[in-house]
Scaffold this motif. Structure first.
Motif, short mmCIF file in Angstrom:
data_model
loop_
_atom_site.label_atom_id
_atom_site.label_comp_id
_atom_site.label_asym_id
_atom_site.label_seq_id
_atom_site.Cartn_x
_atom_site.Cartn_y
_atom_site.Cartn_z
N LYS A 1 -6.95 -2.13 8.50
CA LYS A 1 -7.76 -3.06 7.70
C LYS A 1 -7.24 -4.49 7.72
O LYS A 1 -8.01 -5.43 7.59
N LYS B 1 -7.54 -9.60 10.05
CA LYS B 1 -7.89 -10.50 8.94
C LYS B 1 -7.37 -11.91 9.23
O LYS B 1 -6.28 -12.09 9.76
N SER C 1 0.82 -1.20 0.00
CA SER C 1 0.00 0.00 0.00
C SER C 1 0.85 1.25 0.00
O SER C 1 0.46 2.27 -0.55
N GLU D 1 -6.19 1.52 -6.11
CA GLU D 1 -7.12 0.83 -5.21
C GLU D 1 -6.42 0.14 -4.05
O GLU D 1 -6.89 0.19 -2.92
N SER D 2 -5.31 -0.52 -4.33
CA SER D 2 -4.65 -1.27 -3.26
C SER D 2 -4.10 -0.36 -2.17
O SER D 2 -3.89 -0.79 -1.06
N ARG D 3 -3.87 0.90 -2.50
CA ARG D 3 -3.34 1.82 -1.50
C ARG D 3 -4.23 1.84 -0.26
O ARG D 3 -3.76 1.79 0.86
N SER D 4 -5.52 1.91 -0.45
CA SER D 4 -6.42 1.97 0.70
C SER D 4 -6.82 0.58 1.19
O SER D 4 -7.33 0.44 2.29
N LYS D 5 -6.59 -0.44 0.40
CA LYS D 5 -7.02 -1.78 0.76
C LYS D 5 -6.20 -2.38 1.89
O LYS D 5 -6.70 -3.15 2.69
N PHE D 6 -4.91 -2.06 1.96
CA PHE D 6 -4.03 -2.70 2.92
C PHE D 6 -3.47 -1.74 3.95
O PHE D 6 -2.27 -1.58 4.10
N THR D 7 -4.33 -1.09 4.67
CA THR D 7 -3.86 -0.26 5.78
C THR D 7 -3.70 -1.15 7.01
O THR D 7 -4.27 -2.24 7.09
N GLU E 1 -4.69 -12.69 -0.63
CA GLU E 1 -4.20 -11.38 -1.06
C GLU E 1 -2.71 -11.43 -1.38
O GLU E 1 -2.25 -10.83 -2.35
N TRP F 1 -7.53 -15.19 4.26
CA TRP F 1 -7.64 -13.93 3.53
C TRP F 1 -6.27 -13.37 3.22
O TRP F 1 -6.01 -12.93 2.09
#
Length: 138
Positions: free
Chosen positions: A45, A49, A30, A36-42, A57, A53
């Motif tokens: 977040k 998990k 990220s 999109e992935s920038r915000s996906k893997f904070t 990823e 999952w």
């Protein structure tokens, strides 16, 4: 502590390090990718998990097929250890619950596999581009 319990704890330690490293690896993506992935893997977040999952990823963003296969192979062992290993070491409880006891040879094998996978995952993380993300992902 008996050898069986020690093997279970060492394996669980390896699995926790694998999960934490997967989270840090995804966070590092990220920091380095746009879109999109920038915000996906904070950190927030990925923090809670599950391993399945994280593995899915990871496979989408990593090209080390050998490592991916190794992680897939240890997932069922991790589930086995996490869900029943300690309970199965107490024969009275295992009998009441209908759980088979895990043999020491099996626990040794699981511990070895977990340790190998942990080492491989940490090495992959180190090889990936350096960024500040490993801290505070757990």
């Amino acid at each position: 502590m008996e050898e069986a319990e020690g093997r279970v704890l060492y394996a669980l330690k390896s699995y926790q390090i694998i999960e934490t490293t997967l989270k840090a690896y995804l966070c590092r993506l990220s920091e380095s990718e746009a879109g999109e992935s920038r915000s996906k893997f904070t950190k927030s977040k990925v923090k809670n998990k599950p391993l399945g999952w994280l593995l899915r990823e990871f496979k989408l963003h990593n090209k080390n097929v050998g490592l991916q296969q190794m992680l897939d192979e240890i997932k069922s062992e991790r589930d086995e250890v996490a869900h029943q290993a300690l309970v199965s070491q107490k024969p009275g409880i295992a009998e009441i619950l209908g759980v088979d006891t895990m043999q020491i040879q099996r626990l040794r094998e699981i511990d070895r596999n977990a340790s190998r996978a942990m080492t491989a995952m940490v090495c992959e993380f180190i090889k990936s581009q350096p960024k500040q993300c490993a801290e505070n992902v757990v």
